[in-house]
Motif scaffolding. Structure first.
Motif, short mmCIF file in Angstrom:
data_model
loop_
_atom_site.label_atom_id
_atom_site.label_comp_id
_atom_site.label_asym_id
_atom_site.label_seq_id
_atom_site.Cartn_x
_atom_site.Cartn_y
_atom_site.Cartn_z
N LEU A 11 0.82 -1.20 0.00
CA LEU A 11 0.00 0.00 0.00
C LEU A 11 0.86 1.25 0.00
O LEU A 11 0.66 2.18 -0.79
CB LEU A 11 -0.91 0.00 1.22
CG LEU A 11 -1.94 1.11 1.23
CD1 LEU A 11 -3.08 0.76 0.30
CD2 LEU A 11 -2.46 1.36 2.63
N LEU A 12 1.85 1.26 0.89
CA LEU A 12 2.73 2.43 0.97
C LEU A 12 3.50 2.61 -0.33
O LEU A 12 3.72 3.73 -0.78
CB LEU A 12 3.68 2.28 2.16
CG LEU A 12 3.01 2.33 3.54
CD1 LEU A 12 4.03 2.04 4.63
CD2 LEU A 12 2.36 3.69 3.78
N ALA A 18 2.47 1.71 -3.34
CA ALA A 18 1.55 2.22 -4.35
C ALA A 18 1.35 3.72 -4.15
O ALA A 18 1.33 4.50 -5.10
CB ALA A 18 0.22 1.48 -4.27
N ALA A 19 1.24 4.12 -2.90
CA ALA A 19 1.05 5.54 -2.61
C ALA A 19 2.27 6.33 -3.06
O ALA A 19 2.15 7.41 -3.64
CB ALA A 19 0.82 5.74 -1.12
N ARG A 20 3.44 5.77 -2.82
CA ARG A 20 4.66 6.49 -3.21
C ARG A 20 4.72 6.65 -4.73
O ARG A 20 5.11 7.70 -5.23
CB ARG A 20 5.90 5.76 -2.71
CG ARG A 20 7.16 6.57 -2.99
CD ARG A 20 8.36 5.96 -2.33
NE ARG A 20 8.36 4.50 -2.52
CZ ARG A 20 9.09 3.67 -1.79
NH1 ARG A 20 9.83 4.13 -0.81
NH2 ARG A 20 9.05 2.38 -2.03
N ARG A 21 4.30 5.61 -5.45
CA ARG A 21 4.30 5.72 -6.91
C ARG A 21 3.43 6.89 -7.35
O ARG A 21 3.83 7.70 -8.19
CB ARG A 21 3.76 4.43 -7.54
CG ARG A 21 4.80 3.37 -7.74
CD ARG A 21 4.34 2.32 -8.75
NE ARG A 21 3.13 1.62 -8.31
CZ ARG A 21 3.14 0.63 -7.43
NH1 ARG A 21 4.28 0.25 -6.87
NH2 ARG A 21 2.03 0.03 -7.09
N ILE A 22 2.25 6.98 -6.77
CA ILE A 22 1.34 8.05 -7.18
C ILE A 22 1.91 9.41 -6.82
O ILE A 22 1.87 10.35 -7.61
CB ILE A 22 -0.04 7.85 -6.51
CG1 ILE A 22 -0.67 6.57 -7.07
CG2 ILE A 22 -0.93 9.05 -6.78
CD1 ILE A 22 -2.02 6.26 -6.48
N LEU A 23 2.46 9.50 -5.62
CA LEU A 23 3.03 10.78 -5.21
C LEU A 23 4.18 11.18 -6.13
O LEU A 23 4.32 12.34 -6.51
CB LEU A 23 3.53 10.70 -3.76
CG LEU A 23 2.44 10.89 -2.72
CD1 LEU A 23 3.00 10.70 -1.33
CD2 LEU A 23 1.85 12.30 -2.87
N ASP A 55 4.51 10.34 -9.25
CA ASP A 55 3.89 10.80 -10.49
C ASP A 55 3.43 12.24 -10.34
O ASP A 55 3.63 13.08 -11.21
CB ASP A 55 2.64 9.96 -10.81
CG ASP A 55 3.02 8.63 -11.41
OD1 ASP A 55 4.22 8.33 -11.48
OD2 ASP A 55 2.11 7.89 -11.82
N MET A 56 2.81 12.49 -9.21
CA MET A 56 2.23 13.82 -9.02
C MET A 56 3.31 14.88 -8.96
O MET A 56 3.18 15.95 -9.55
CB MET A 56 1.36 13.83 -7.77
CG MET A 56 -0.02 13.22 -8.03
SD MET A 56 -0.93 12.76 -6.54
CE MET A 56 -0.47 14.05 -5.42
#
Lengths: 111, 111
Positions: free
Chosen positions: A83-84, A86-91, A93-94
């Motif tokens: 989960l963490l 996946a969150a890091r990937r999105i962050l 990207d952002m």
DNA sequence: TGTTGAATTGAAGAATTCTTCACATTACGA
DNA sequence: TCGTAATGTGAAGAATTCTTCAATTCAACA
């Protein structure tokens, strides 16, 4: 979906929505740790950390075991790591997106 | 970590900590959708949905495009799908855990 | 131009979450 | 048994987030 599964999901994410709780989970990624150690690495009062640990316990994300004078916490499930991540990937990207935006703005300003 | 990266992470998770926002993301998983359709599937007032969409937009999780009279929303990055999947895994684990707990309690009561 | 449907916005009170403080608990060792 | 370090808990005010309402923008069209 029995009833409000999305409500359960929202509650779950909200549990993660606190900097201290995030740090705790990230520290526990490397293995179990006593409260004392968590306290060393996170700049927060002991009672505040306890409150946040209580939130994580209630949600079932971590489990605590008393060992003599100290209490050792650990991740309840290794899935938290995914989960963490996946969150890091999105962050990432952002932030990258923002970088691109910044580059665009700079190019624009240079015209 | 520059400074408060964990703060950014916490903010990010907090963005997901709302049932309407979760449902929006889940609906957008299947592709772009106009607000009107989202409104059909989520029982909430239009202005409330707008508020929640605004939160998602600010965070950069979704993007909106105006097409004539309607506005079409879509996921800003497909990574969101991974994130939701990871969350579902954990929730499943947790509910399973509760089921085991329940079984234990029942066994205990049957003694 | 006036109207209407689609969506958004600003603002305010309601509701929830945070932080902190004072006070428990538990386990150990003097 | 006392004292103390390590944790946890209850409660209250501060801060943040939600919901809702009234008003606004934008586009399409009569």
């Amino acid at each position: 979906m029995p009833v409000p599964l999305y409500q359960a999901k929202a509650d779950f994410f909200r549990t993660l929505g606190h900097p201290v709780r995030i740090r705790v989970l990230e520290l526990l990624r490397d293995g179990p740790r006593p409260v004392r150690e968590l306290l060393n690495e996170i700049e927060v009062e002991a009672s505040n950390l306890s409150q946040q640990l209580a939130v994580l316990r209630r949600t079932g994300l971590v489990s605590a075991v008393r060992e003599g004078g100290t209490v050792v916490y650990s991740l309840a499930t290794p899935d938290v790591v995914d989960l963490l991540a996946a969150a890091r990937r999105i962050l990432t990207d952002m932030i990258t997106g923002q970088g691109e935006l910044l580059a665009e703005l700079q190019a624009e300003a240079a015209e």
